[in-house]
Design a protein around this motif. Structure first.
Motif, PDB file in Angstrom:
ATOM      1  N   ILE A 197      25.303  47.642  58.115  1.00  0.00           N
ATOM      2  CA  ILE A 197      26.206  48.554  57.412  1.00  0.00           C
ATOM      3  C   ILE A 197      25.875  48.487  55.927  1.00  0.00           C
ATOM      4  N   ILE A 198      25.522  49.620  55.369  1.00  0.00           N
ATOM      5  CA  ILE A 198      25.106  49.686  53.966  1.00  0.00           C
ATOM      6  C   ILE A 198      26.183  50.347  53.117  1.00  0.00           C
ATOM      7  N   ARG A 199      26.109  50.082  51.831  1.00  0.00           N
ATOM      8  CA  ARG A 199      27.067  50.666  50.895  1.00  0.00           C
ATOM      9  C   ARG A 199      26.471  51.886  50.208  1.00  0.00           C
ATOM     10  N   ASN A 200      27.277  52.936  50.113  1.00  0.00           N
ATOM     11  CA  ASN A 200      26.873  54.076  49.300  1.00  0.00           C
ATOM     12  C   ASN A 200      26.866  53.677  47.838  1.00  0.00           C
ATOM     13  N   SER A 201      25.915  54.173  47.091  1.00  0.00           N
ATOM     14  CA  SER A 201      25.902  53.906  45.655  1.00  0.00           C
ATOM     15  C   SER A 201      25.210  55.062  44.944  1.00  0.00           C
ATOM     16  N   SER A 219      27.154  48.763  43.116  1.00  0.00           N
ATOM     17  CA  SER A 219      28.106  48.717  44.214  1.00  0.00           C
ATOM     18  C   SER A 219      28.670  50.096  44.475  1.00  0.00           C
ATOM     19  N   ALA A 220      29.370  50.198  45.585  1.00  0.00           N
ATOM     20  CA  ALA A 220      30.069  51.443  45.901  1.00  0.00           C
ATOM     21  C   ALA A 220      31.342  51.525  45.072  1.00  0.00           C
ATOM     22  N   SER A 221      31.946  52.705  45.034  1.00  0.00           N
ATOM     23  CA  SER A 221      33.182  52.889  44.277  1.00  0.00           C
ATOM     24  C   SER A 221      34.291  51.997  44.805  1.00  0.00           C
ATOM     25  N   SER A 222      34.226  51.654  46.127  1.00  0.00           N
ATOM     26  CA  SER A 222      35.261  50.806  46.709  1.00  0.00           C
ATOM     27  C   SER A 222      35.253  49.404  46.135  1.00  0.00           C
ATOM     28  N   GLY A 223      34.130  49.007  45.530  1.00  0.00           N
ATOM     29  CA  GLY A 223      34.024  47.680  44.940  1.00  0.00           C
ATOM     30  C   GLY A 223      34.474  47.625  43.494  1.00  0.00           C
ATOM     31  N   GLY A 224      35.062  48.716  42.991  1.00  0.00           N
ATOM     32  CA  GLY A 224      35.552  48.739  41.617  1.00  0.00           C
ATOM     33  C   GLY A 224      34.495  49.055  40.579  1.00  0.00           C
ATOM     34  N   ASP A 242      33.211  52.031  39.545  1.00  0.00           N
ATOM     35  CA  ASP A 242      33.587  53.129  38.633  1.00  0.00           C
ATOM     36  C   ASP A 242      34.558  52.655  37.555  1.00  0.00           C
ATOM     37  N   GLU A 243      35.485  51.801  37.941  1.00  0.00           N
ATOM     38  CA  GLU A 243      36.475  51.292  36.978  1.00  0.00           C
ATOM     39  C   GLU A 243      35.808  50.437  35.891  1.00  0.00           C
ATOM     40  N   LYS A 244      34.769  49.719  36.266  1.00  0.00           N
ATOM     41  CA  LYS A 244      34.019  48.931  35.281  1.00  0.00           C
ATOM     42  C   LYS A 244      33.295  49.843  34.300  1.00  0.00           C
ATOM     43  N   VAL A 245      32.627  50.853  34.843  1.00  0.00           N
ATOM     44  CA  VAL A 245      31.862  51.769  33.996  1.00  0.00           C
ATOM     45  C   VAL A 245      32.779  52.492  33.013  1.00  0.00           C
ATOM     46  N   GLN A 246      33.896  53.015  33.501  1.00  0.00           N
ATOM     47  CA  GLN A 246      34.812  53.746  32.628  1.00  0.00           C
ATOM     48  C   GLN A 246      35.400  52.838  31.545  1.00  0.00           C
ATOM     49  N   ALA A 247      35.656  51.595  31.905  1.00  0.00           N
ATOM     50  CA  ALA A 247      36.179  50.636  30.923  1.00  0.00           C
ATOM     51  C   ALA A 247      35.142  50.366  29.843  1.00  0.00           C
ATOM     52  N   CYS A 248      33.881  50.278  30.240  1.00  0.00           N
ATOM     53  CA  CYS A 248      32.806  50.065  29.266  1.00  0.00           C
ATOM     54  C   CYS A 248      32.685  51.253  28.315  1.00  0.00           C
ATOM     55  N   CYS A 308      39.415  33.366  36.586  1.00  0.00           N
ATOM     56  CA  CYS A 308      39.468  33.276  38.051  1.00  0.00           C
ATOM     57  C   CYS A 308      40.441  34.312  38.590  1.00  0.00           C
ATOM     58  N   MET A 309      39.914  35.408  39.121  1.00  0.00           N
ATOM     59  CA  MET A 309      40.761  36.478  39.635  1.00  0.00           C
ATOM     60  C   MET A 309      40.065  37.185  40.787  1.00  0.00           C
ATOM     61  N   GLN A 310      40.872  37.733  41.684  1.00  0.00           N
ATOM     62  CA  GLN A 310      40.362  38.507  42.811  1.00  0.00           C
ATOM     63  C   GLN A 310      40.368  39.985  42.462  1.00  0.00           C
ATOM     64  N   GLY A 311      39.238  40.670  42.628  1.00  0.00           N
ATOM     65  CA  GLY A 311      39.144  42.095  42.390  1.00  0.00           C
ATOM     66  C   GLY A 311      39.369  42.876  43.678  1.00  0.00           C
ATOM     67  N   PRO A 312      39.098  44.171  43.696  1.00  0.00           N
ATOM     68  CA  PRO A 312      38.583  44.930  42.554  1.00  0.00           C
ATOM     69  C   PRO A 312      39.654  45.165  41.490  1.00  0.00           C
ATOM     70  N   PHE A 313      39.182  45.427  40.256  1.00  0.00           N
ATOM     71  CA  PHE A 313      40.076  45.539  39.114  1.00  0.00           C
ATOM     72  C   PHE A 313      40.233  46.993  38.675  1.00  0.00           C
ATOM     73  N   SER A 314      41.387  47.310  38.165  1.00  0.00           N
ATOM     74  CA  SER A 314      41.639  48.661  37.662  1.00  0.00           C
ATOM     75  C   SER A 314      40.884  48.863  36.352  1.00  0.00           C
ATOM     76  N   GLU A 315      40.733  50.118  35.983  1.00  0.00           N
ATOM     77  CA  GLU A 315      40.097  50.448  34.711  1.00  0.00           C
ATOM     78  C   GLU A 315      40.871  49.822  33.554  1.00  0.00           C
TER      79      GLU A 315
END
Length: 255
Positions: free
Chosen positions: A101-105, A206-211, A213-219, A179-186
Motif C-alpha cells: 500500500i503506497i501513499r499518494n504524494s 508524505s500524503a496530505s493525511s500525514g499533515g 500540507d499543514e507543514k508547508v502552509q505554516a512555512c 514530544c508530541m503526536q501528530g499530525p499537526f494543524s497549520e
C-alpha cells in the motif's frame, strides 16, 4: 466470517484504516505493529488480531508458512525500507501473495526537495539559523554533523521514552525536544515555528493525511524554508485501490 485470511504490517494511518476496512467486511486479519505506542491506536477492532512485535526475515517466513495467509499487506511507513524488503523476500520464499500500500504524494513548488536525507544534511551543514526537525528520531544521528546542532536544532518526536532517550544520548538540548503526536494543524505548526524562531523546517515527503500540507502552509506563513526528503518510487496500490480490490475478492469468494 469470510474465508479470506490477511496479514498486515504497519502501525501507520494506512495500516489502521485498512484493518478497520477488513473488520467491517468481516475479513479476518492479523495486524503487526512495531511499537507499543502504535498499538494503542488499533485496539478493539473486530476480527483483527493485533500483535506488537518486530519480525525479522526468518520470523516472517516461518509465520507465513505456518499461517498460510491469502495475502500479506505491507502498509509500513514509506521510509521503513528494511521491513519492506524483508516482507518481499519472505513472501517470495513462502509463496504468499504480497501487496504494497503506497501513499499518494505530490511536489509542492514552495518546498526544496532532496533525494536523500544525507543531501539535506549537507545543505544544512553550515547554514545559520534555527532548524525544526519533523523527521522522527530514527535518523537523528545524521544531523549531528550540522554546526551547533545541539543548540539550534529543535526536534519534534513521538512521545516515547526510547525516542526521548535517543535525542538526549545524541546531545540534543533538552529544551529543544518536543514530544508530541501528530499530525499537526497549520496553526500549531505556525506557533512552533515562531516559538523556535526556525529558519528551516525539515520533513519527509508524505500524503496530505500525514499533515504535509499543514507543514508547508505554516512555512509559507512564517517565511520558513521547507526542506523535504523525497520518498523513493514504489509500485503498489493506494489505500482506496486496495479496499476496492478486497471488496471484489470478498464478493468472488461468495461468502
Amino acid at each position: 466470517m469470510n474465508s479470506l485470511y490477511i496479514c498486515i504490517f504497519g502501525g501507520t494511518t494506512e495500516g489502521r484504516l485498512f484493518a478497520e476496512f477488513l473488520s467491517k467486511k468481516n475479513i479476518k486479519a492479523d495486524l503487526f505493529i512495531a511499537t507499543e505506542y502504535g498499538q494503542q491506536f488499533v485496539k478493539n477492532i473486530g476480527n483483527i488480531n493485533v500483535y506488537q512485535k518486530r519480525l525479522d526475515e526468518k520470523e516472517m517466513t516461518n509465520l507465513f508458512l505456518k499461517k498460510k495467509y491469502d495475502y500479506v499487506i505491507d502498509a509500513t511507513h514509506p521510509f521503513a525500507k528494511i521491513v519492506s524488503e524483508n516482507i518481499i523476500k519472505s513472501t517470495y520464499v513462502s509463496g504468499t501473495k504480497h501487496i504494497r500500500i503506497i501513499r499518494n504524494s505530490y511536489e509542492n513548488k514552495c518546498c526544496k526537495y532532496f533525494d536523500t536525507l544525507n543531501d539535506c544534511v549537507d545543505y544544512l551543514k553550515n547554514k545559520e539559523g534555527n532548524i525544526l526537525l519533523s523527521t522522527g528520531s530514527k535518523n537523528l544521528d545524521k544531523f549531528t554533523i550540522v554546526k551547533n546542532y545541539e543548540e539550534k536544532m529543535y526536534v519534534r518526536i513521538l512521545p516515547m521514552e526510547s525516542s526521548l532517550k535517543r535525542c538526549i544520548d545524541l546531545g540534543f538540548s533538552n529544551k529543544n525536544i518536543i514530544c508530541m503526536q501528530g499530525p499537526f494543524s497549520e496553526e500549531l505548526n505556525v506557533a512552533m515555528l515562531k516559538s523556535t524562531n526556525s529558519k528551516y523546517m525539515v520533513t519527509k515527503e508524505s500524503a496530505s493525511s500525514g499533515g504535509f500540507d499543514e507543514k508547508v502552509q505554516a512555512c509559507i506563513k512564517t517565511g520558513t524554508e521547507c526542506l523535504v526528503i523525497r520518498k523513493q518510487y514504489e509500485e503498489g496500490l493506494t489505500l482506496d485501490e486496495a479496499c476496492r480490490l478486497f471488496m471484489k475478492l470478498r464478493d468472488e469468494s461468495g461468502e
